[in-house]
Design a protein around this motif. Structure first.
Motif, PDB file in Angstrom:
ATOM      1  N   ASN A 254       4.160 -13.433  -0.392  1.00 34.08           N
ATOM      2  CA  ASN A 254       4.201 -13.393  -1.854  1.00 34.08           C
ATOM      3  C   ASN A 254       4.919 -14.584  -2.484  1.00 34.08           C
ATOM      4  OD1 ASN A 254       3.215 -10.513  -2.938  1.00 34.08           O
ATOM      5  ND2 ASN A 254       4.181 -10.238  -0.938  1.00 34.08           N
ATOM      6  N   LYS A 255       5.293 -15.567  -1.669  1.00 30.54           N
ATOM      7  CA  LYS A 255       6.146 -16.651  -2.163  1.00 30.54           C
ATOM      8  C   LYS A 255       5.526 -17.484  -3.276  1.00 30.54           C
ATOM      9  CE  LYS A 255       4.997 -19.925   1.602  1.00 30.54           C
ATOM     10  NZ  LYS A 255       4.128 -19.037   2.408  1.00 30.54           N
ATOM     11  N   ASP A 256       4.197 -17.450  -3.416  1.00 26.56           N
ATOM     12  CA  ASP A 256       3.540 -18.234  -4.466  1.00 26.56           C
ATOM     13  C   ASP A 256       3.212 -17.400  -5.705  1.00 26.56           C
ATOM     14  OD1 ASP A 256       3.555 -20.577  -2.894  1.00 26.56           O
ATOM     15  OD2 ASP A 256       1.752 -19.926  -1.832  1.00 26.56           O
ATOM     16  N   ASN A 257       3.694 -16.160  -5.763  1.00 25.51           N
ATOM     17  CA  ASN A 257       3.456 -15.319  -6.944  1.00 25.51           C
ATOM     18  C   ASN A 257       4.004 -15.984  -8.200  1.00 25.51           C
ATOM     19  OD1 ASN A 257       2.567 -13.573  -4.996  1.00 25.51           O
ATOM     20  ND2 ASN A 257       3.871 -11.853  -5.598  1.00 25.51           N
ATOM     21  N   VAL A 258       3.291 -15.861  -9.303  1.00 25.39           N
ATOM     22  CA  VAL A 258       3.704 -16.495 -10.560  1.00 25.39           C
ATOM     23  C   VAL A 258       4.933 -15.803 -11.138  1.00 25.39           C
ATOM     24  CG1 VAL A 258       3.011 -17.028 -12.924  1.00 25.39           C
ATOM     25  CG2 VAL A 258       1.356 -17.287 -11.062  1.00 25.39           C
ATOM     26  N   ASP A 259       4.914 -14.468 -11.213  1.00 26.13           N
ATOM     27  CA  ASP A 259       6.034 -13.713 -11.785  1.00 26.13           C
ATOM     28  C   ASP A 259       6.803 -13.014 -10.664  1.00 26.13           C
ATOM     29  OD1 ASP A 259       7.836 -12.280 -13.243  1.00 26.13           O
ATOM     30  OD2 ASP A 259       6.376 -10.908 -14.155  1.00 26.13           O
ATOM     31  N   ARG A 260       7.778 -13.723 -10.116  1.00 30.32           N
ATOM     32  CA  ARG A 260       8.554 -13.138  -9.027  1.00 30.32           C
ATOM     33  C   ARG A 260       9.625 -12.170  -9.539  1.00 30.32           C
ATOM     34  NH1 ARG A 260       7.756 -18.438  -6.652  1.00 30.32           N
ATOM     35  NH2 ARG A 260       9.793 -19.174  -7.382  1.00 30.32           N
ATOM     36  N   ASN A 261       9.951 -12.218 -10.833  1.00 33.34           N
ATOM     37  CA  ASN A 261      10.944 -11.297 -11.395  1.00 33.34           C
ATOM     38  C   ASN A 261      10.495  -9.841 -11.302  1.00 33.34           C
ATOM     39  OD1 ASN A 261      12.710 -13.341 -12.113  1.00 33.34           O
ATOM     40  ND2 ASN A 261      11.832 -13.583 -14.160  1.00 33.34           N
ATOM     41  N   HIS A 262       9.210  -9.638 -11.140  1.00 34.98           N
ATOM     42  CA  HIS A 262       8.640  -8.295 -11.064  1.00 34.98           C
ATOM     43  C   HIS A 262       8.927  -7.627  -9.724  1.00 34.98           C
ATOM     44  CE1 HIS A 262       5.168  -5.575 -10.157  1.00 34.98           C
ATOM     45  NE2 HIS A 262       5.385  -5.165 -11.385  1.00 34.98           N
ATOM     46  N   GLY A 263       9.212  -8.437  -8.701  1.00 33.54           N
ATOM     47  CA  GLY A 263       9.387  -7.908  -7.350  1.00 33.54           C
ATOM     48  C   GLY A 263       8.089  -7.984  -6.569  1.00 33.54           C
ATOM     49  N   ILE A 264       8.121  -7.521  -5.345  1.00 33.15           N
ATOM     50  CA  ILE A 264       6.954  -7.567  -4.457  1.00 33.15           C
ATOM     51  C   ILE A 264       6.099  -6.310  -4.660  1.00 33.15           C
ATOM     52  CG2 ILE A 264       6.234  -7.457  -2.021  1.00 33.15           C
ATOM     53  CD1 ILE A 264       8.676  -9.260  -1.406  1.00 33.15           C
ATOM     54  N   PRO A 265       4.797  -6.455  -4.900  1.00 30.83           N
ATOM     55  CA  PRO A 265       3.919  -5.289  -5.088  1.00 30.83           C
ATOM     56  C   PRO A 265       3.712  -4.546  -3.764  1.00 30.83           C
ATOM     57  CG  PRO A 265       2.609  -7.300  -5.081  1.00 30.83           C
ATOM     58  CD  PRO A 265       4.052  -7.731  -5.016  1.00 30.83           C
ATOM     59  N   ILE A 266       4.680  -3.735  -3.421  1.00 29.08           N
ATOM     60  CA  ILE A 266       4.807  -3.194  -2.065  1.00 29.08           C
ATOM     61  C   ILE A 266       3.607  -2.365  -1.621  1.00 29.08           C
ATOM     62  CG2 ILE A 266       6.118  -1.171  -2.854  1.00 29.08           C
ATOM     63  CD1 ILE A 266       6.637  -3.160   0.415  1.00 29.08           C
ATOM     64  N   GLU A 267       2.966  -1.653  -2.558  1.00 26.47           N
ATOM     65  CA  GLU A 267       1.852  -0.786  -2.152  1.00 26.47           C
ATOM     66  C   GLU A 267       0.714  -1.546  -1.495  1.00 26.47           C
ATOM     67  OE1 GLU A 267       3.993   1.388  -5.482  1.00 26.47           O
ATOM     68  OE2 GLU A 267       3.365  -0.670  -5.068  1.00 26.47           O
ATOM     69  N   ARG A 268       0.568  -2.819  -1.820  1.00 28.45           N
ATOM     70  CA  ARG A 268      -0.514  -3.626  -1.234  1.00 28.45           C
ATOM     71  C   ARG A 268      -0.264  -3.961   0.234  1.00 28.45           C
ATOM     72  NH1 ARG A 268      -1.170  -8.445  -5.676  1.00 28.45           N
ATOM     73  NH2 ARG A 268      -1.175  -7.148  -7.572  1.00 28.45           N
ATOM     74  N   TYR A 269       0.978  -3.813   0.669  1.00 36.41           N
ATOM     75  CA  TYR A 269       1.345  -4.326   1.997  1.00 36.41           C
ATOM     76  C   TYR A 269       1.911  -3.265   2.929  1.00 36.41           C
ATOM     77  CZ  TYR A 269       0.948  -8.699  -0.548  1.00 36.41           C
ATOM     78  OH  TYR A 269       0.470  -9.732  -1.314  1.00 36.41           O
ATOM     79  N   LEU A 270       1.760  -1.998   2.585  1.00 34.63           N
ATOM     80  CA  LEU A 270       2.319  -0.940   3.426  1.00 34.63           C
ATOM     81  C   LEU A 270       1.766  -0.972   4.846  1.00 34.63           C
ATOM     82  CD1 LEU A 270       2.308   1.997   0.848  1.00 34.63           C
ATOM     83  CD2 LEU A 270       4.311   0.755   1.717  1.00 34.63           C
ATOM     84  N   ASN A 271       0.508  -1.376   4.990  1.00 33.17           N
ATOM     85  CA  ASN A 271      -0.108  -1.368   6.315  1.00 33.17           C
ATOM     86  C   ASN A 271       0.489  -2.393   7.270  1.00 33.17           C
ATOM     87  OD1 ASN A 271      -1.333  -3.411   4.666  1.00 33.17           O
ATOM     88  ND2 ASN A 271      -2.920  -3.650   6.215  1.00 33.17           N
ATOM     89  N   ILE A 272       1.176  -3.415   6.750  1.00 33.22           N
ATOM     90  CA  ILE A 272       1.764  -4.414   7.650  1.00 33.22           C
ATOM     91  C   ILE A 272       3.180  -4.071   8.071  1.00 33.22           C
ATOM     92  CG2 ILE A 272       0.338  -6.217   6.577  1.00 33.22           C
ATOM     93  CD1 ILE A 272       3.016  -7.398   5.510  1.00 33.22           C
ATOM     94  N   LEU A 273       3.736  -2.999   7.488  1.00 31.11           N
ATOM     95  CA  LEU A 273       5.102  -2.621   7.829  1.00 31.11           C
ATOM     96  C   LEU A 273       5.166  -1.871   9.157  1.00 31.11           C
ATOM     97  CD1 LEU A 273       6.480  -1.471   4.353  1.00 31.11           C
ATOM     98  CD2 LEU A 273       6.902  -3.629   5.535  1.00 31.11           C
TER      99      LEU A 273
END
Length: 273
Positions: A254-273
Motif C-alpha cells: 500500500n506504500k503508493d496509496n494517495v491518502d495514507r492518513n486513512h490507514g490500510i484497507p485491511i479487508e482487501r488483504y485478509l487472505n494474505i495474513l
C-alpha cells in the motif's frame, strides 16, 4: 486453536479510517475468533488528518461492566488500545484485574505517540492512564516513543544501544507488565522489535527493514496478528515475527496509496495474513 474463543477489544472507533477497532476486528474475525468491542472514544476520523472530533465514552463504560457482570459474560482474551482518560483507565484496569483472576490474558497497546512526541489529542494524562494499564498487562507492546513516555526516560532520535534497550524493557516490567515488547526501536543502528518473554525469562531482538512511509493503524494490525498467534500457542518470539512480517507486507503493498492518513484497507488483504 479453539475457534470459539472470545476476544474483547477495548479501543477507539474511528468514523473515517481503518485504525483501532476497525483494523483489529476484521483480522481477528477472519481468523475465526468471536470478537467483541467496547469503544473508549468515538473519533470522527484518524488523528493524522489534524482536525477531528472526539466523544469520551467513560460514563458509558462505567455502566457496561455491571451489566456484563450480571449477565455472566466472559472473555478468553482482552486487548486494550487508546484510552480517553485516567478515570476511564481506572474502570478498565479494575475490570481487567477481575478477568485476570479467572485466567483471561490482558494485551495492552499503550497508544500515545511516535517519533518522540504525543499524538494529536494526547496529553500527560494519557501517559498516566497507560501506566495504570501496564499494571494488569500480561503483555504490553509500546513503540520506542511510548516506552520512553511510560518510563520517563529521554527519547534519543538516533536510537539506543543494547544495554539501554534492556533497561527500558526492565523499567516497563517494573510497571507491572509480565512480558514486554518495544516496537520501532533502533538498536545499534538497526531498526527492530526487542522484547522480554516472561515464560522463558529471556530477552530477544528481531530486526527488520523499514519502509519509509507512515500509515495510521499499523500498530493495530500488528496487535491483532500478534494476539492471533499467541492464542494459538506460538511463542512470543514467533508471534512477534509473524506480526512484523504481516505489517511489512501490508505496508509494502500500500506504500503508493494517495491518502495514507486513512490507514490500510485491511479487508482487501485478509487472505494474505
Amino acid at each position: 486453536m479453539d475457534k470459539k474463543q472470545q476476544i474483547l477489544l477495548i479501543n477507539d472507533i474511528a468514523g473515517y479510517g481503518k485504525v483501532a477497532t476497525a483494523a483489529m476486528l476484521p483480522i481477528l474475525s477472519y481468523f475465526g475468533y468471536s470478537t467483541y468491542s467496547l469503544p473508549t472514544l468515538l473519533v470522527s476520523n484518524t488523528l493524522d488528518y489534524g482536525k477531528f472530533n472526539m466523544l469520551d465514552t467513560t460514563d458509558y463504560i462505567k455502566g457496561v461492566f455491571p451489566v456484563w457482570k450480571e449477565l455472566g459474560f466472559h472473555f478468553d482474551a482482552i486487548a486494550t488500545g487508546l484510552l480517553a482518560s485516567a478515570r476511564q483507565a481506572d474502570y478498565i484496569s479494575r475490570y481487567c484485574k477481575e478477568q485476570t483472576a479467572v485466567g483471561t490474558p490482558i494485551f495492552v497497546d499503550p497508544i500515545m505517540g511516535d517519533e518522540g512526541k504525543l499524538y494529536n489529542g494526547m496529553t500527560m494524562d494519557s501517559v498516566r492512564s497507560m501506566r495504570e494499564m501496564l499494571s494488569v498487562a500480561d503483555l504490553c507492546y509500546p513503540n520506542y516513543t511510548e516506552a520512553c513516555l511510560l518510563t520517563g526516560r529521554p527519547y534519543q532520535p538516533e536510537g539506543v544501544d543494547q544495554a539501554t534497550a534492556k533497561i527500558l524493557l526492565d523499567h516497563l516490567r517494573k510497571l507491572g507488565a509480565r512480558s514486554v515488547l518495544i516496537t520501532s526501536i533502533s538498536i545499534d543502528g538497526q531498526t527492530c522489535v526487542c522484547g522480554y518473554n516472561a515464560r522463558s525469562k529471556s530477552y530477544f531482538t528481531l530486526p527488520y527493514t523499514e519502509i519509509p512511509v507512515h500509515f495510521p493503524g499499523t500498530g493495530d494490525i500488528f496487535s491483532a496478528v500478534l494476539i492471533r498467534y499467541l492464542l494459538d500457542s506460538y511463542s512470543l518470539e514467533e508471534s512477534t515475527q509473524k506480526a512484523m512480517n504481516a505489517v511489512w507486507k501490508l505496508i509494502d503493498l500500500n506504500k503508493d496509496n494517495v491518502d495514507r492518513n486513512h490507514g490500510i484497507p485491511i479487508e482487501r488483504y485478509l487472505n494474505i495474513l
